[in-house]
Write a protein that holds these residues in place. Structure first.
Motif, PDB file in Angstrom:
ATOM      1  N   ARG A  74       0.623  -1.220  -0.078  1.00  0.00           N
ATOM      2  CA  ARG A  74      -0.001  -0.069   0.100  1.00  0.00           C
ATOM      3  C   ARG A  74       0.840   1.440   0.011  1.00  0.00           C
ATOM      4  O   ARG A  74       0.684   2.101  -0.632  1.00  0.00           O
ATOM      5  N   TRP A  75       1.941   1.228   0.991  1.00  0.00           N
ATOM      6  CA  TRP A  75       2.660   2.338   0.684  1.00  0.00           C
ATOM      7  C   TRP A  75       3.542   2.693  -0.319  1.00  0.00           C
ATOM      8  O   TRP A  75       3.837   3.705  -0.621  1.00  0.00           O
ATOM      9  N   LEU A  78       1.524   4.225  -2.864  1.00  0.00           N
ATOM     10  CA  LEU A  78       1.202   5.741  -2.620  1.00  0.00           C
ATOM     11  C   LEU A  78       2.640   6.231  -2.995  1.00  0.00           C
ATOM     12  O   LEU A  78       2.463   7.570  -3.514  1.00  0.00           O
ATOM     13  N   THR A  82       3.194   9.333  -6.289  1.00  0.00           N
ATOM     14  CA  THR A  82       3.731  10.869  -6.229  1.00  0.00           C
ATOM     15  C   THR A  82       4.428  11.465  -7.313  1.00  0.00           C
ATOM     16  O   THR A  82       5.042  10.781  -7.969  1.00  0.00           O
ATOM     17  N   ALA A  94       4.760  11.422   3.814  1.00  0.00           N
ATOM     18  CA  ALA A  94       3.547  11.567   3.338  1.00  0.00           C
ATOM     19  C   ALA A  94       3.050  10.123   3.050  1.00  0.00           C
ATOM     20  O   ALA A  94       1.748   9.901   3.394  1.00  0.00           O
ATOM     21  N   ALA A  95       3.476   9.381   2.488  1.00  0.00           N
ATOM     22  CA  ALA A  95       3.132   8.125   2.146  1.00  0.00           C
ATOM     23  C   ALA A  95       2.952   7.145   3.312  1.00  0.00           C
ATOM     24  O   ALA A  95       1.979   6.425   3.355  1.00  0.00           O
ATOM     25  N   ARG A  97       2.415   8.302   6.307  1.00  0.00           N
ATOM     26  CA  ARG A  97       1.024   8.651   7.295  1.00  0.00           C
ATOM     27  C   ARG A  97       0.022   8.237   6.673  1.00  0.00           C
ATOM     28  O   ARG A  97      -1.079   7.710   7.425  1.00  0.00           O
ATOM     29  N   GLN A  98      -0.135   8.083   5.310  1.00  0.00           N
ATOM     30  CA  GLN A  98      -1.587   7.512   4.540  1.00  0.00           C
ATOM     31  C   GLN A  98      -1.289   6.138   4.821  1.00  0.00           C
ATOM     32  O   GLN A  98      -2.638   5.830   5.162  1.00  0.00           O
ATOM     33  N   ALA A 101      -2.510   5.160   8.398  1.00  0.00           N
ATOM     34  CA  ALA A 101      -3.826   5.948   8.826  1.00  0.00           C
ATOM     35  C   ALA A 101      -4.773   4.717   9.251  1.00  0.00           C
ATOM     36  O   ALA A 101      -4.680   3.780   8.687  1.00  0.00           O
TER      37      ALA A 101
END
Length: 217
Positions: A74-75, A78, A82, A94-95, A97-98, A101
């Protein structure tokens, strides 16, 4: 960016079956421990034949690998989304954190399953080996993603270091969180710990910058 071909129906069914088995194994490991769980019990819990289990996995510990790999996939996805030119530390943060989350109860339960697996792995060398293997594979797949973000001026050594540091930051964060009692969000949550690790390990890297007088890397 090239578009990846969509998986076939057969591939999707195979992945779904593997994930069902992984969820069953994770639940049993968390409640009984690997020593108290058999491949037969995992198969029964997942609703598949034992021969199906061994078609996909070599051992009961190996069965959780698709579940452990889900977060890394998943990351990485992400990061792949970018825009090039984004500063690498900011893109990684940022990746992460998402990816870590927890916007709903399903995400919370996914993290709690990971906590249960990592706690079980503390006393099971084979399960720890699966965890380390998943992280190593994630690091290797991360290298071309970081190379694209870092740009043509980035040296291979720095790209590999960034991939290793980012992977280890998340691994250490999850292991630290799993060993404690912090919640899935807020202070000392996986996202909080991972960002703190990333800032320590990656923040000082100048991946896209040329350094005068150094052509050895």
């Amino acid at each position: 960016m090239s578009t990846k071909p969509s998986p076939s129906l057969t591939e999707r069914r195979k992945a779904a079956t593997q994930l069902d088995i992984a969820h069953a194994a994770a639940e049993l490991f968390a409640t009984r421990g690997p020593d108290g769980t058999t491949a037969e019990e995992i198969s029964r819990q997942a609703g598949v034949a034992l021969r199906t289990f061994y078609r996909y996995f070599r051992s009961k510990q190996d069965a959780v690998s698709p579940l452990l790999a889900t977060g890394a996939e998943r990351w990485r996805a992400l990061l792949e989304a970018t825009e090039p030119g984004t500063a690498l530390p900011e893109a990684l943060e940022a990746a992460v954190r998402q990816a870590l989350a927890v916007p709903d109860e399903e995400a919370v339960q996914a993290l709690l399953r990971t906590r249960g697996l990592l706690r079980a792995a503390a006393d099971d060398a084979a399960l720890r080996a699966v965890w380390y293997r998943v992280n190593q594979e994630s690091e290797e797949r991360l290298v071309p993603v970081i190379a694209r973000l870092a740009g043509e001026r980035a040296r291979p050594l720095e790209v590999r270091l960034a991939a290793a540091a980012a992977t280890d930051a998340i691994r250490i964060a999850l292991e630290t969180w799993a060993a404690g009692e912090a919640g899935a969000q807020g202070p000392d949550s996986p996202a909080d710990l991972a960002v703190r690790c990333l800032r320590r390990l990656v923040g000082g890297m100048r991946t896209g910058e040329a350094r005068s007088g150094d052509a050895s890397a």
